[in-house]
Write a protein that holds these residues in place. Structure first.
Motif, mmCIF file in Angstrom:
data_model
loop_
_atom_site.group_PDB
_atom_site.id
_atom_site.type_symbol
_atom_site.label_atom_id
_atom_site.label_comp_id
_atom_site.label_asym_id
_atom_site.label_seq_id
_atom_site.Cartn_x
_atom_site.Cartn_y
_atom_site.Cartn_z
ATOM 1 N N LEU A 95 56.303 38.811 9.622
ATOM 2 C CA LEU A 95 57.942 38.412 9.641
ATOM 3 C C LEU A 95 57.836 37.068 10.035
ATOM 4 N N VAL A 96 57.029 36.577 11.007
ATOM 5 C CA VAL A 96 56.986 35.217 11.710
ATOM 6 C C VAL A 96 56.462 34.293 10.735
ATOM 7 N N SER A 97 55.549 34.550 9.552
ATOM 8 C CA SER A 97 55.045 33.607 8.620
ATOM 9 C C SER A 97 56.206 33.359 7.598
ATOM 10 N N ILE A 98 57.231 34.591 7.643
ATOM 11 C CA ILE A 98 58.212 34.224 6.606
ATOM 12 C C ILE A 98 59.394 33.733 7.442
ATOM 13 N N PHE A 99 60.079 33.916 8.403
ATOM 14 C CA PHE A 99 61.275 33.833 9.057
ATOM 15 C C PHE A 99 61.223 32.651 9.898
ATOM 16 N N VAL A 149 62.629 35.953 14.738
ATOM 17 C CA VAL A 149 61.590 37.375 14.948
ATOM 18 C C VAL A 149 62.090 37.769 16.278
ATOM 19 N N ILE A 150 62.037 36.962 17.314
ATOM 20 C CA ILE A 150 62.100 37.194 18.640
ATOM 21 C C ILE A 150 63.481 37.667 18.789
ATOM 22 N N LYS A 151 64.424 37.096 18.278
ATOM 23 C CA LYS A 151 65.738 37.502 18.303
ATOM 24 C C LYS A 151 65.955 38.935 17.672
ATOM 25 N N SER A 152 65.377 39.122 16.511
ATOM 26 C CA SER A 152 65.424 40.421 16.145
ATOM 27 C C SER A 152 64.734 41.648 17.044
ATOM 28 N N SER A 157 66.875 44.417 18.568
ATOM 29 C CA SER A 157 66.283 46.035 18.296
ATOM 30 C C SER A 157 65.865 46.859 19.532
ATOM 31 N N ILE A 158 65.453 46.300 20.623
ATOM 32 C CA ILE A 158 65.014 47.139 21.830
ATOM 33 C C ILE A 158 66.190 46.909 22.951
ATOM 34 N N HIS A 159 67.059 46.177 22.464
ATOM 35 C CA HIS A 159 68.517 45.943 23.434
ATOM 36 C C HIS A 159 67.935 45.190 24.624
ATOM 37 N N LEU A 160 67.198 44.063 24.442
ATOM 38 C CA LEU A 160 66.551 43.574 25.664
ATOM 39 C C LEU A 160 67.664 43.037 26.622
ATOM 40 N N THR A 161 68.809 42.304 26.101
ATOM 41 C CA THR A 161 69.699 41.756 27.142
ATOM 42 C C THR A 161 70.322 42.667 27.783
ATOM 43 N N GLN A 162 70.792 43.786 27.244
ATOM 44 C CA GLN A 162 71.366 44.878 28.051
ATOM 45 C C GLN A 162 70.425 45.558 29.014
ATOM 46 N N GLN A 163 69.130 45.422 28.700
ATOM 47 C CA GLN A 163 68.298 46.009 29.649
ATOM 48 C C GLN A 163 68.030 44.992 30.923
ATOM 49 N N LEU A 164 68.111 43.675 30.628
ATOM 50 C CA LEU A 164 68.160 42.695 31.617
ATOM 51 C C LEU A 164 69.396 42.774 32.496
ATOM 52 N N LEU A 165 70.507 42.933 31.748
ATOM 53 C CA LEU A 165 71.495 43.099 32.446
ATOM 54 C C LEU A 165 71.844 44.233 33.487
ATOM 55 N N LEU A 166 71.248 45.293 32.928
ATOM 56 C CA LEU A 166 71.264 46.440 33.926
ATOM 57 C C LEU A 166 70.263 46.188 35.128
ATOM 58 N N VAL A 207 74.087 31.531 25.026
ATOM 59 C CA VAL A 207 72.646 31.569 25.031
ATOM 60 C C VAL A 207 72.249 30.073 25.788
ATOM 61 N N ARG A 208 72.765 29.287 24.972
ATOM 62 C CA ARG A 208 72.635 28.002 25.550
ATOM 63 C C ARG A 208 72.945 27.681 27.166
#
Length: 504
Positions: A183-187, A192-195, A199-208, A293-294
Motif C-alpha cells: 500500500l505504501v508503494s501505491i498511496f 498508510v500510517i493514518k490508515s 484501524s487500531i484506534h491509536l489516538t483513542q489508545q493514547l488518549l486513554l 493534528v498540526r
C-alpha cells in the motif's frame, strides 16, 4: 442504535483497554536504564506487537492468558491441599469436594477459552486426579507423583498453545507488513500510517493512556507521605500541582505523544463547543485553519525543544517543568483563540443582519467576542509574573493581536446592527469596515515585524536559547509571512475592484 453496532463498539472499546499494558511496558523500558538491553528489546517488540495485533487475535492472546491464570490457580490450590494433608489428613474432605467443583467450572471455562475440539484440552482435567487421590486417602507420595504428572501435562499443553499462538501471530504480522509495504508503494507513507492508526484506534489508545497515567500519578503524588525523594507538594497551589503532574506524565516520548493527542482532542472539542454555543444543537462544527493534528505536532516540537522529557527529582525541577507547561499552555491557548476568532468572525457577523427582535443571537455573538477579549487580557496579565520577558514576548504579541482583532470585530458588528436599525443606510459602510480592518492588520503586522527583527538580533548575538527559537520560527511564519501574503492579496483585490467600479 442496532444491537450489532453496540456490540461492535463494545469490542472496539474493550480492545483499546486491553492494549493499555503495552503502552505502560514501553514507557517503563524507555524510562529505566538498568535492565539488560536484550530484555528491553524483547519487551519493546512484544509491546509493539500487542499494539499492532488485529482485534480478534488480541482477544485470543488474552483468552490464553486467562486460561493460563486458571491453570495456575488450580495448581496453587492443589499444592496447598497436598501440603495441608500431610499435617491434618482428616480435615480436608469438605475443601477437596469444594475444590473439585470449582476445578470443574474452571476447566469448562478453560475449554471455552482455548476453543480446541481435539482431545488435547482434556489434559486440563489432570488436576482432578490428585484431588481424587486425596479424597480416597491414598499415600501422599503417590498423590504427589500424580500432582507432578498433572503439572507436566498442563505445562506442556500451555507451551504448545503458546508456540501455536506465537507462530500464528508472526504469520499474521508478516502478512500485514507485506500488505502495508504494498500500500505504501501505491498511496505513499503518510496515508498508510493514518490508515493503520485508524484501524487500531491509536489516538483513542493514547488518549486513554494519558488519562490513566495522569490519574495514577495524581494519586501517587497525593498519597505519598514519606520517602527519600518526597517532594513537598503540599506547599504548592492546586494549579501548580496539576501542571507538575502533567509534566511528570511526559517523562518519555510515549507520555509526550499521548499528551499531544490529548491536546488535539481538547482543541477539537473546544471548537465543537464554540460551534454548539453559536448555532445550537443543529451545528455542523467548525473546521480550523490549523488542524488538530498540526496543533498536536506543534505541542510535540515545542515540548521537546523546551526540555520537558526526563524525570524530575527535586522541587526546583518540578517547578521548572510547571513554568514551561504554563507558558506552553498559554501559547497554545493564544494560538487557538486567534485561529478560532478568525474562523467564527464571518459567522458571527451574519448575526448582525438579524432583526433586533431576536436578541439572543446578538447576545451569543457579543458574549463570545467578550470572552475572547477578557481571556486574552487575563493571559497577558499572567505573563507579567515571569522574569524572562524575552520568553513571553511572542505570547504578548499574539495576545495584543487577538485583542485588536476582537475589538475591531465588535466595532464592525455594532456598525452592522446600527445600519440595520436606522431608517436610512450608512454611506460608505464598506469603506469604513475596510479601513478598520486594514488599520488593525497593519498594526498587527508592524508589531510582528518589530518582534521578528528583534529576534534576528537576539539570534545574531547568541541570546536565544533552544526553548525560544521554536517560538520565534512559528511567529515568523504565522505572523509575518502568512499575514504579508494575505495583506498583499487583499490590497491587490481591493485595487482591482476600485478600478472596475470606476470603469463602470
Amino acid at each position: 442504535m442496532p444491537v450489532l453496532s453496540i456490540y461492535s463498539h463494545f469490542l472496539i472499546g474493550l480492545a483499546i483497554v486491553l492494549r493499555q499494558p503495552a503502552f505502560f511496558l514501553i514507557e517503563i523500558c524507555l524510562e529505566e536504564t538498568f535492565y539488560q538491553s536484550f530484555i528491553v528489546s524483547t519487551v519493546l517488540v512484544a509491546s509493539m506487537a500487542a499494539i499492532l495485533l488485529p482485534q480478534d487475535h488480541l482477544f485470543s492472546v488474552y483468552k490464553y492468558l486467562c486460561g493460563a491464570a486458571l491453570m495456575f490457580m488450580m495448581h496453587s490450590s492443589t499444592r496447598y491441599l497436598i501440603d495441608k494433608s500431610r499435617n491434618h489428613p482428616d480435615n480436608n474432605d469438605t475443601k477437596i469436594v469444594g475444590c473439585f467443583i470449582l476445578f470443574s467450572l474452571a476447566e469448562l471455562l478453560a475449554f471455552h477459552l482455548f476453543k480446541e475440539k481435539t482431545w488435547k484440552p482434556y489434559v486440563l482435567s489432570a488436576y482432578h486426579l490428585p484431588l481424587i487421590m486425596l479424597f480416597l486417602k491414598l499415600p501422599i507420595k503417590i498423590t504427589g507423583c500424580s500432582f507432578h504428572l498433572a503439572d507436566g501435562l498442563v505445562f506442556y499443553y500451555l507451551i504448545y498453545q503458546a508456540i501455536q499462538m506465537f507462530i500464528t501471530s508472526v504469520i499474521k504480522i508478516k502478512k500485514q507488513v507485506t500488505t502495508w509495504i504494498y500500500l505504501v508503494s501505491i498511496f505513499g507513507v503518510f496515508p498508510v500510517i493514518k490508515s493503520i492508526g485508524d484501524s487500531i484506534h491509536l489516538t483513542q489508545q493514547l488518549l486513554l493512556f494519558y488519562f490513566v497515567s495522569f490519574a495514577y500519578k495524581l494519586y501517587y503524588y497525593t498519597a505519598q507521605t514519606s520517602g527519600v525523594n518526597v517532594v513537598p507538594f503540599s506547599k504548592l497551589d492546586s494549579t501548580t500541582f496539576l501542571f507538575v503532574i502533567a509534566g511528570q506524565c511526559c517523562k518519555t516520548y510515549v507520555g509526550l505523544v499521548s499528551m499531544c493527542v490529548a491536546t488535539s482532542y481538547l482543541s477539537h472539542y473546544l471548537s465543537r463547543l464554540v460551534s454548539l454555543y453559536l448555532y445550537g444543537w443543529k451545528s455542523t462544527g467548525i473546521v480550523s485553519d490549523i488542524s488538530d493534528v498540526r496543533l498536536g505536532v506543534l505541542v510535540f516540537v515545542l515540548s521537546v525543544s523546551a526540555g520537558i522529557l526526563g524525570p524530575s527529582n527535586s522541587l526546583n525541577e518540578f517547578l521548572l517543568k510547571d513554568a514551561v507547561f504554563k507558558i506552553l499552555l498559554m501559547y497554545l491557548a493564544s494560538l487557538f483563540i486567534g485561529c478560532t476568532c478568525e474562523m467564527v468572525d464571518p459567522a458571527i457577523l451574519t448575526f448582525s443582519a438579524m432583526p433586533t427582535s431576536k436578541p439572543f443571537k446578538h447576545f451569543r455573538g457579543l458574549t463570545l467576542y467578550m470572552f475572547f477579549l477578557v481571556f486574552t487580557i487575563y493571559m497577558i496579565d499572567k505573563l507579567q509574573q515571569y522574569d524572562d520577558i524575552s520568553l513571553s514576548i511572542p505570547l504578548i504579541i499574539i495576545g495584543f493581536s487577538t485583542c485588536l482583532q476582537v475589538m475591531a470585530s465588535i466595532v464592525i458588528y455594532l456598525l452592522f446592527v446600527y445600519d440595520g436599525v436606522c431608517s436610512h443606510s450608512m454611506e460608505n459602510l464598506d469603506d469604513i469596515i475596510f479601513y478598520i480592518r486594514s488599520i488593525v492588520r497593519f498594526l498587527d503586522f508592524v508589531g510582528s515585524v518589530i518582534l521578528a527583527c528583534r529576534g534576528i538580533w537576539f539570534i545574531k548575538n547568541g541570546a536565544f536559547s533552544w526553548i525560544q527559537i521554536p517560538f520565534f520560527i512559528v511567529h515568523c511564519y504565522g505572523n509575518v509571512w502568512e499575514r504579508l501574503k494575505s495583506g498583499s492579496r487583499i490590497v491587490v483585490l481591493r485595487r482591482d475592484a476600485v478600478k472596475k467600479l470606476n470603469a463602470l
